[in-house]
Scaffold this motif. Structure first.
Motif, short mmCIF file in Angstrom:
data_model
loop_
_atom_site.label_atom_id
_atom_site.label_comp_id
_atom_site.label_asym_id
_atom_site.label_seq_id
_atom_site.Cartn_x
_atom_site.Cartn_y
_atom_site.Cartn_z
N ARG A 130 0.83 -1.21 0.00
CA ARG A 130 0.00 0.00 0.00
C ARG A 130 0.87 1.26 0.00
NH1 ARG A 130 -3.08 -3.06 3.66
NH2 ARG A 130 -2.16 -1.96 5.42
N LYS A 133 2.37 1.62 -3.42
CA LYS A 133 1.35 2.09 -4.36
C LYS A 133 1.12 3.59 -4.19
CE LYS A 133 -3.30 0.98 -5.95
NZ LYS A 133 -4.50 0.18 -5.72
N LYS A 136 4.03 5.40 -5.62
CA LYS A 136 3.97 5.36 -7.07
C LYS A 136 2.96 6.39 -7.60
CE LYS A 136 3.68 2.12 -10.89
NZ LYS A 136 3.49 0.73 -11.28
#
Length: 164
Positions: A130, A133, A136
């Motif tokens: 998480r 992510k 990102k």
């Protein structure tokens, strides 16, 4: 001693009238001398005592009941016994089953501990995923901003070039 017991022990009728100690294994002889015989003298009877007799091939486990009577020649013992050769096998099987159950329980405890550790690692990995992510997504936003900021001077330059 009856004929069947003499046959099982591999002895003849000459043992009749002799001491029972002559027929016992070493361990049972010690038990007889230290516990069994004094108990018979005190209580005059003993129930369900386990002794091992010397057999022709191996020891023969016997569960004995004994009644003692005082005679002019000393104490006379009347024994009734039951050969319990399967008892040892059953006890060994029970001990093996107990050992297997304890081993399985220990393995189960180990497996539970490993499972819990894996679940903890899985939670940590999900948290990191998480987080990755999110990073990102932030990176993509930064790339969009940088791309926009780099395109702006080019756009202005291309507009100037069209005016001149």
């Amino acid at each position: 001693m009856n004929a069947e017991m003499r046959l099982k022990l591999g002895v003849d009728s000459t043992v009749i009238g002799r001491s029972i100690e002559d027929l016992l294994t070493v361990g049972s002889r010690i038990f007889f001398q230290t516990h069994f015989y004094p108990l018979i003298k005190m209580q005059k009877s003993v129930r369900e005592i386990f002794l091992s007799f010397k057999g022709p091939d191996d020891s023969i486990p016997v569960l004995l009941n004994v009644e003692a009577t005082q005679t002019e020649g000393g104490i006379e013992m009347h024994c009734g016994g039951m050969i319990i050769s399967n008892r040892n096998r059953f006890e060994k099987e029970l001990m093996e089953a107990k050992r297997t159950a304890e081993q399985t329980l220990a393995e189960n405890a180990e497996l539970t501990a490993v499972k819990n550790a894996l679940l903890d690692h899985q939670k940590e990995l999900e948290f990191q995923l998480r987080k990755l992510k999110s990073l990102k997504e932030q990176q993509q936003e930064i790339f969009k901003i940088i791309a926009h900021d780099l395109q702006e001077p080019l756009r202005k330059r291309s507009l100037r070039a069209t005016f001149f």
